[in-house]
Design a protein around this motif. Structure first.
Motif, PDB file in Angstrom:
ATOM      1  N   ALA A  40       0.838  -1.220   0.000  1.00 61.02           N
ATOM      2  CA  ALA A  40       0.000   0.000   0.000  1.00 61.02           C
ATOM      3  C   ALA A  40       0.865   1.260   0.000  1.00 61.02           C
ATOM      4  CB  ALA A  40      -0.929  -0.004   1.227  1.00 61.02           C
ATOM      5  N   PHE A  41       1.945   1.240  -0.787  1.00 63.04           N
ATOM      6  CA  PHE A  41       2.901   2.352  -0.768  1.00 63.04           C
ATOM      7  C   PHE A  41       2.687   3.304  -1.939  1.00 63.04           C
ATOM      8  CE2 PHE A  41       7.248   3.665  -2.293  1.00 63.04           C
ATOM      9  CZ  PHE A  41       7.416   4.684  -1.382  1.00 63.04           C
ATOM     10  N   ALA A  42       2.611   2.777  -3.143  1.00 61.64           N
ATOM     11  CA  ALA A  42       2.497   3.629  -4.334  1.00 61.64           C
ATOM     12  C   ALA A  42       2.105   2.750  -5.513  1.00 61.64           C
ATOM     13  CB  ALA A  42       3.836   4.320  -4.611  1.00 61.64           C
ATOM     14  N   SER A  43       1.872   3.379  -6.653  1.00 58.99           N
ATOM     15  CA  SER A  43       1.654   2.596  -7.873  1.00 58.99           C
ATOM     16  C   SER A  43       2.948   1.852  -8.206  1.00 58.99           C
ATOM     17  CB  SER A  43       1.278   3.520  -9.037  1.00 58.99           C
ATOM     18  OG  SER A  43       2.401   4.306  -9.417  1.00 58.99           O
ATOM     19  N   LEU A  44       2.837   0.801  -9.001  1.00 63.43           N
ATOM     20  CA  LEU A  44       4.026   0.034  -9.377  1.00 63.43           C
ATOM     21  C   LEU A  44       5.058   0.928 -10.073  1.00 63.43           C
ATOM     22  CD1 LEU A  44       2.430  -3.265 -10.740  1.00 63.43           C
ATOM     23  CD2 LEU A  44       3.628  -2.950  -8.569  1.00 63.43           C
ATOM     24  N   LYS A  45       4.579   1.770 -10.970  1.00 64.23           N
ATOM     25  CA  LYS A  45       5.480   2.663 -11.714  1.00 64.23           C
ATOM     26  C   LYS A  45       6.249   3.578 -10.761  1.00 64.23           C
ATOM     27  CE  LYS A  45       5.331   6.276 -15.283  1.00 64.23           C
ATOM     28  NZ  LYS A  45       4.410   7.104 -16.101  1.00 64.23           N
ATOM     29  N   ASP A  46       5.537   4.192  -9.826  1.00 62.67           N
ATOM     30  CA  ASP A  46       6.184   5.106  -8.876  1.00 62.67           C
ATOM     31  C   ASP A  46       7.111   4.345  -7.931  1.00 62.67           C
ATOM     32  OD1 ASP A  46       4.975   7.291  -9.971  1.00 62.67           O
ATOM     33  OD2 ASP A  46       3.394   7.447  -8.461  1.00 62.67           O
TER      34      ASP A  46
ATOM     35  N   TRP B 292      11.038   5.253  -7.585  1.00 61.11           N
ATOM     36  CA  TRP B 292      11.614   5.759  -6.341  1.00 61.11           C
ATOM     37  C   TRP B 292      12.600   4.789  -5.706  1.00 61.11           C
ATOM     38  CZ3 TRP B 292       6.054   7.279  -4.546  1.00 61.11           C
ATOM     39  CH2 TRP B 292       5.718   8.522  -5.106  1.00 61.11           C
ATOM     40  N   CYS B 293      12.438   3.489  -5.990  1.00 62.28           N
ATOM     41  CA  CYS B 293      13.217   2.471  -5.264  1.00 62.28           C
ATOM     42  C   CYS B 293      14.304   1.803  -6.086  1.00 62.28           C
ATOM     43  CB  CYS B 293      12.273   1.387  -4.725  1.00 62.28           C
ATOM     44  SG  CYS B 293      11.016   1.994  -3.595  1.00 62.28           S
ATOM     45  N   GLN B 294      14.437   2.171  -7.352  1.00 57.61           N
ATOM     46  CA  GLN B 294      15.344   1.405  -8.210  1.00 57.61           C
ATOM     47  C   GLN B 294      16.805   1.494  -7.770  1.00 57.61           C
ATOM     48  OE1 GLN B 294      15.418   2.812 -12.292  1.00 57.61           O
ATOM     49  NE2 GLN B 294      14.749   4.850 -11.660  1.00 57.61           N
ATOM     50  N   HIS B 295      17.170   2.569  -7.038  1.00 51.61           N
ATOM     51  CA  HIS B 295      18.556   2.702  -6.582  1.00 51.61           C
ATOM     52  C   HIS B 295      18.876   1.823  -5.374  1.00 51.61           C
ATOM     53  CE1 HIS B 295      16.347   5.305  -3.824  1.00 51.61           C
ATOM     54  NE2 HIS B 295      17.396   5.313  -3.023  1.00 51.61           N
ATOM     55  N   LEU B 296      17.859   1.189  -4.790  1.00 54.74           N
ATOM     56  CA  LEU B 296      18.069   0.434  -3.556  1.00 54.74           C
ATOM     57  C   LEU B 296      18.646  -0.959  -3.788  1.00 54.74           C
ATOM     58  CD1 LEU B 296      14.739   1.375  -1.717  1.00 54.74           C
ATOM     59  CD2 LEU B 296      17.015   2.356  -1.347  1.00 54.74           C
ATOM     60  N   VAL B 297      18.441  -1.510  -4.994  1.00 55.47           N
ATOM     61  CA  VAL B 297      18.940  -2.860  -5.291  1.00 55.47           C
ATOM     62  C   VAL B 297      19.670  -2.869  -6.639  1.00 55.47           C
ATOM     63  CG1 VAL B 297      17.205  -4.135  -3.955  1.00 55.47           C
ATOM     64  CG2 VAL B 297      16.702  -3.493  -6.322  1.00 55.47           C
TER      65      VAL B 297
ATOM     66  N   LYS C 165      -0.194  -6.224  -3.239  1.00 54.30           N
ATOM     67  CA  LYS C 165      -1.384  -5.549  -3.743  1.00 54.30           C
ATOM     68  C   LYS C 165      -2.641  -6.328  -3.356  1.00 54.30           C
ATOM     69  CE  LYS C 165       0.562  -2.167  -6.198  1.00 54.30           C
ATOM     70  NZ  LYS C 165       0.208  -0.738  -6.064  1.00 54.30           N
ATOM     71  N   GLY C 166      -3.789  -5.641  -3.438  1.00 52.62           N
ATOM     72  CA  GLY C 166      -5.073  -6.303  -3.248  1.00 52.62           C
ATOM     73  C   GLY C 166      -5.472  -6.962  -4.564  1.00 52.62           C
ATOM     74  N   GLN C 167      -6.467  -6.381  -5.199  1.00 54.60           N
ATOM     75  CA  GLN C 167      -6.820  -6.851  -6.537  1.00 54.60           C
ATOM     76  C   GLN C 167      -5.643  -6.644  -7.485  1.00 54.60           C
ATOM     77  OE1 GLN C 167     -10.548  -4.739  -7.481  1.00 54.60           O
ATOM     78  NE2 GLN C 167     -11.474  -6.758  -7.725  1.00 54.60           N
ATOM     79  N   LEU C 168      -5.541  -7.490  -8.480  1.00 54.28           N
ATOM     80  CA  LEU C 168      -4.448  -7.363  -9.442  1.00 54.28           C
ATOM     81  C   LEU C 168      -4.613  -6.056 -10.229  1.00 54.28           C
ATOM     82  CD1 LEU C 168      -2.033  -9.138 -10.099  1.00 54.28           C
ATOM     83  CD2 LEU C 168      -3.342 -10.061 -12.025  1.00 54.28           C
ATOM     84  N   PRO C 169      -3.641  -5.137 -10.123  1.00 57.56           N
ATOM     85  CA  PRO C 169      -3.784  -3.826 -10.768  1.00 57.56           C
ATOM     86  C   PRO C 169      -3.337  -3.888 -12.235  1.00 57.56           C
ATOM     87  CG  PRO C 169      -1.793  -3.860  -9.457  1.00 57.56           C
ATOM     88  CD  PRO C 169      -2.408  -5.235  -9.347  1.00 57.56           C
ATOM     89  N   ARG C 170      -4.207  -4.360 -13.101  1.00 59.56           N
ATOM     90  CA  ARG C 170      -3.815  -4.636 -14.493  1.00 59.56           C
ATOM     91  C   ARG C 170      -3.319  -3.375 -15.208  1.00 59.56           C
ATOM     92  NH1 ARG C 170      -5.001  -9.788 -15.279  1.00 59.56           N
ATOM     93  NH2 ARG C 170      -6.608 -10.729 -13.979  1.00 59.56           N
ATOM     94  N   ASP C 171      -3.938  -2.225 -14.917  1.00 61.37           N
ATOM     95  CA  ASP C 171      -3.482  -0.982 -15.548  1.00 61.37           C
ATOM     96  C   ASP C 171      -2.059  -0.639 -15.127  1.00 61.37           C
ATOM     97  OD1 ASP C 171      -5.894  -0.801 -16.774  1.00 61.37           O
ATOM     98  OD2 ASP C 171      -6.738   0.689 -15.403  1.00 61.37           O
ATOM     99  N   GLU C 172      -1.747  -0.866 -13.828  1.00 58.61           N
ATOM    100  CA  GLU C 172      -0.396  -0.567 -13.331  1.00 58.61           C
ATOM    101  C   GLU C 172       0.635  -1.501 -13.956  1.00 58.61           C
ATOM    102  OE1 GLU C 172       0.048  -0.315  -9.086  1.00 58.61           O
ATOM    103  OE2 GLU C 172      -1.877   0.689  -8.829  1.00 58.61           O
ATOM    104  N   LEU C 173       0.246  -2.746 -14.209  1.00 60.39           N
ATOM    105  CA  LEU C 173       1.181  -3.710 -14.786  1.00 60.39           C
ATOM    106  C   LEU C 173       1.666  -3.260 -16.164  1.00 60.39           C
ATOM    107  CD1 LEU C 173      -0.564  -7.098 -13.866  1.00 60.39           C
ATOM    108  CD2 LEU C 173       1.396  -6.060 -12.737  1.00 60.39           C
ATOM    109  N   LYS C 174       0.796  -2.566 -16.888  1.00 58.28           N
ATOM    110  CA  LYS C 174       1.143  -2.113 -18.243  1.00 58.28           C
ATOM    111  C   LYS C 174       2.102  -0.925 -18.219  1.00 58.28           C
ATOM    112  CE  LYS C 174      -3.503  -3.345 -19.841  1.00 58.28           C
ATOM    113  NZ  LYS C 174      -4.832  -2.735 -20.126  1.00 58.28           N
ATOM    114  N   GLU C 175       2.241  -0.287 -17.062  1.00 62.29           N
ATOM    115  CA  GLU C 175       2.980   0.985 -16.995  1.00 62.29           C
ATOM    116  C   GLU C 175       4.366   0.870 -16.376  1.00 62.29           C
ATOM    117  OE1 GLU C 175       0.423   3.581 -14.807  1.00 62.29           O
ATOM    118  OE2 GLU C 175      -0.835   4.034 -16.538  1.00 62.29           O
TER     119      GLU C 175
END
Length: 212
Positions: free
Chosen positions: A147-153, A157-162, A172-182
């Motif tokens: 429950a932090f942010a959209s997948l894209k965000d 924001w986190c790509q430098h951590l690993v 996630k709760g329901q599968l966020p199909r729109d977020e998966l595309k982004e």
């Protein structure tokens, strides 16, 4: 308080009776103690909108610990952890793993440090920072977000951590199909896991992502 503690222990044991997750006696005690601390501090610190300890047990504890079997790395960072969710329940369930718990609000970090002290959790490190400003001092192998942010965000924001071997676990709760595309061309979705959370209404998923 002792009566409530015993009620919560009985509730947790009942809920998990037929599940794949079987915490030992000490882990059950610590999970319930964490709920009681959250309940106590919530009045002043407003840590969670869930007010009743019995609801916290399901919506926060059980909902967090179902992720434990899917943690294959040793060092994780839980971004936007709030009062320590899911990081603290996972640290209780996985004492051999290490969790950096990152949140930007000082009162939440103070609460988590108190939890670490009272429950003798030496495998968590609560840190106050914005995620984009944080530079890990240890080699982080996995990023957890609930429950932090959209997948894209989250990925931005986190790509430098690993590094390229690191894994992102978006809860996630329901599968966020729109977020998966982004999520963009720099990342691969490696697995989508449907979770079964005892006594919780609604869907739950883990989306595992890696850098290309």
């Amino acid at each position: 308080m002792e009566v409530l503690k015993e009620q919560l222990i009985a509730q947790l044991n009942t809920v998990l009776k037929d599940s794949d997750i079987q915490p030992n006696v000490e882990q059950v005690e610590k999970l319930v103690a964490y709920v009681l601390l959250m309940h106590k501090w919530n009045k002043a610190y407003n840590l969670t909108s869930v007010r009743e300890p019995e609801q916290m047990l399901i919506k926060h504890i059980v909902d967090s610990i179902v992720v434990a079997p899917f943690l294959t790395e040793d060092n994780y960072i839980d971004v936007g952890t709030g009062p320590g969710l899911p990081g603290i329940p996972l640290a209780i369930m996985c004492p051999e793993k290490y969790f950096v718990l990152l949140d930007s609000l000082g009162k939440r970090v103070r609460f988590m440090k108190q939890v670490a002290y009272e429950l003798k959790l030496n495998n968590i490190e609560p840190i106050q920072s914005r995620v984009e400003d944080y530079q890990p001092l240890i080699h982080i192998q996995g990023v957890i977000s609930r429950a932090f942010a959209s997948l894209k965000d989250m990925l931005h924001w986190c790509q430098h951590l690993v590094d390229s071997q690191g894994v992102f676990l978006a809860l996630k709760g329901q599968l966020p199909r729109d977020e998966l595309k982004e999520i963009g061309d720099d990342f691969n979705i490696t697995e989508i896991i449907a979770l079964s959370v005892p006594n919780l209404v609604g869907e739950r998923h883990i989306i595992k992502i890696q850098k290309k």
